[in-house]
Enzyme design. Structure first.
Site, PDB file in Angstrom:
ATOM      1  N   ASP A 101       0.803  -1.219   0.000  1.00  0.00           N
ATOM      2  CA  ASP A 101       0.000   0.000   0.000  1.00  0.00           C
ATOM      3  C   ASP A 101       0.842   1.279   0.000  1.00  0.00           C
ATOM      4  O   ASP A 101       0.307   2.375   0.165  1.00  0.00           O
ATOM      5  CB  ASP A 101      -0.952   0.009   1.204  1.00  0.00           C
ATOM      6  CG  ASP A 101      -0.218   0.071   2.539  1.00  0.00           C
ATOM      7  OD1 ASP A 101       1.001  -0.185   2.555  1.00  0.00           O
ATOM      8  OD2 ASP A 101      -0.871   0.364   3.552  1.00  0.00           O
ATOM      9  N   GLU A 102       2.146   1.167  -0.222  1.00  0.00           N
ATOM     10  CA  GLU A 102       3.002   2.346  -0.287  1.00  0.00           C
ATOM     11  C   GLU A 102       4.017   2.209  -1.408  1.00  0.00           C
ATOM     12  O   GLU A 102       4.528   1.112  -1.672  1.00  0.00           O
ATOM     13  CB  GLU A 102       3.742   2.563   1.040  1.00  0.00           C
ATOM     14  CG  GLU A 102       2.856   3.037   2.163  1.00  0.00           C
ATOM     15  CD  GLU A 102       3.656   3.443   3.394  1.00  0.00           C
ATOM     16  OE1 GLU A 102       3.206   3.130   4.501  1.00  0.00           O
ATOM     17  OE2 GLU A 102       4.726   4.066   3.248  1.00  0.00           O
TER      18      GLU A 102
END
Length: 408
Positions: A101-102
């Site tokens: 998610d990054e």
């Protein structure tokens, strides 16, 4: 960063607004100790439920709450779609996936095509929202460290989800971070070490002489000193691929195993998976390590032992060595966790033959394992499994259908 990524994807699949829905992604929800992997902002603000919370903490009286089982294959698919959007604005070599998610993007060379940094950031946010209905928060900085700190400490709490930290802002940004643990790279143990040195804030860390930090903490101390001043010289297009010092695998069993033969089945399956990775990377191991954890109801904790072996990457050769370690040190207590690792890694130079063994048989074993590896890589690990994996206690078949330790 994708806001509460797992939970947001689940909301979108249910046609819900991720910012308004009451949803958690939870593994083993049927158990009181079921673990929350992600939660929507409403779950955090209203019920104080966040990643790491347990099933027994959930206010089940609230009928608005949706409990979603993890779907790792779905999340990886959506992540790939997001990466495709990123590649519209930056070359692949200037994109570094930090986690599911990054992601870091270097858009230094994209301004002539797409505008200013702010314009590019808002275009990316717009594309992801319009195409995938996911909200994105963004940290902007002169280097990856500043961007990450801006994201973690400010962007997540802003309405537009954007924060920008520059070198000249360090005294008013990094030095104002109150808790050491709020800085990436500083965990609880590192923070405790710093506090024992009398360092309780990022400002105090920045004012501590470099030789003092380096003497007390080695290379880590030197890195912390530079990070306290906002310095990070890493470049996204200069990839560093470290050589693995060891290859391993561990798992916590779903129940206590009272029969040693069942434990041995699991060990065999785990060794096969690790040996396959050794062969894929064309390396051998000459030191093996086995750790066994006993049940919480046992008065004994378990054991951890290693052994030197002839250099190999063969499943056929490795399995007996691991089983020998288990049989030698097992105390007939119920087993709940198993961890194996292969160390002293060296590049494979050739095939070591034994004068007392049949050469053709050895060559046949090696060729067979290579063939099995190719089939498994193409069709999945469960495409070719030993019959023992169908016996009671085996976990390989079930785990082969998991992604990241969870149901796909």
């Amino acid at each position: 960063m994708l806001n509460r990524f797992f939970a947001s994807v689940e909301c979108v699949k249910r046609r819900l607004n991720p910012l308004e829905a009451y949803l958690v992604v939870m593994s083993n929800a049927e158990r009181a100790g079921g673990l929350v992997l992600a939660a929507t902002p409403k779950m955090k603000s209203v019920h104080h439920i966040k990643t790491g919370s347990r099933m027994y903490e959930l206010p089940t009286w609230d009928e608005r709450i949706i409990i979603a089982p993890p779907r790792m294959k779905l999340y990886l698919k959506v992540n790939a779609m997001i990466q495709a959007i990123f590649r519209r604005y930056a070359p692949a070599e200037f994109i570094h996936v930090y986690s599911i998610d990054e992601c870091f993007l270097d858009i230094t060379g994209s301004h002539l095509l797409f505008g200013s940094t702010d314009e590019i950031v808002r275009k990316i946010q717009r594309d992801i929202l319009e195409e995938l209905r996911l909200y994105v928060t963004v940290g902007i900085g002169d280097n990856p460290l500043l961007a990450k700190l801006a994201l973690d400490n400010v962007a997540k709490n802003r309405p537009d989800g954007i924060a920008e930290w520059r070198y000249e802002d360090v005294p008013e940004t990094i030095w104002k971070i109150k808790h050491l643990e709020d800085v990436c790279g500083i965990g609880h143990r590192t923070a405790a070490h710093l506090k024992r040195m009398g360092i309780f804030s990022m400002y105090q860390l920045s004012q501590t002489p470099l030789p003092v930090l380096k003497s007390a903490m080695g290379v880590i101390g030197e890195q912390l000193y530079y990070h306290a001043h906002g310095l990070d010289y890493s470049r996204l297009n200069e990839k560093y691929v470290p050589v693995n010092k060891s290859y391993g695998k561990s798992q916590i069993l779903e129940k206590d195993y009272h029969i040693p033969a069942e434990v041995e089945i699991v060990i065999r399956e785990m060794v096969e998976e690790v040996a396959m990775r050794l062969r894929q990377n064309h390396v051998d191991t000459s030191v093996i390590h086995l750790s066994i954890g006993y049940s919480k109801y046992s008065i004994k904790k378990g054991f951890s032992h290693q052994a030197k072996i002839p250099s190999t990457n063969s499943s056929h050769a490795l399995i007996p060595h691991f089983l020998e370690l288990f049989r030698r040190y097992d105390e007939r207590e119920p087993v709940r966790s198993i961890a194996i690792s292969c160390g002293k890694i060296t590049l494979k130079a050739g095939l070591q033959l034994n004068l007392f063994e049949d050469v053709n048989r050895t060559l046949n074993h090696e060729q067979l394992e290579v063939t099995v590896d190719k089939i498994r890589m193409r069709y999945g690990f469960k495409s070719l499994m030993h019959a023992s994996s169908l016996l009671t206690g085996a976990t390989g078949l079930k785990r082969s259908e998991m992604v990241g330790g969870h149901k796909g």
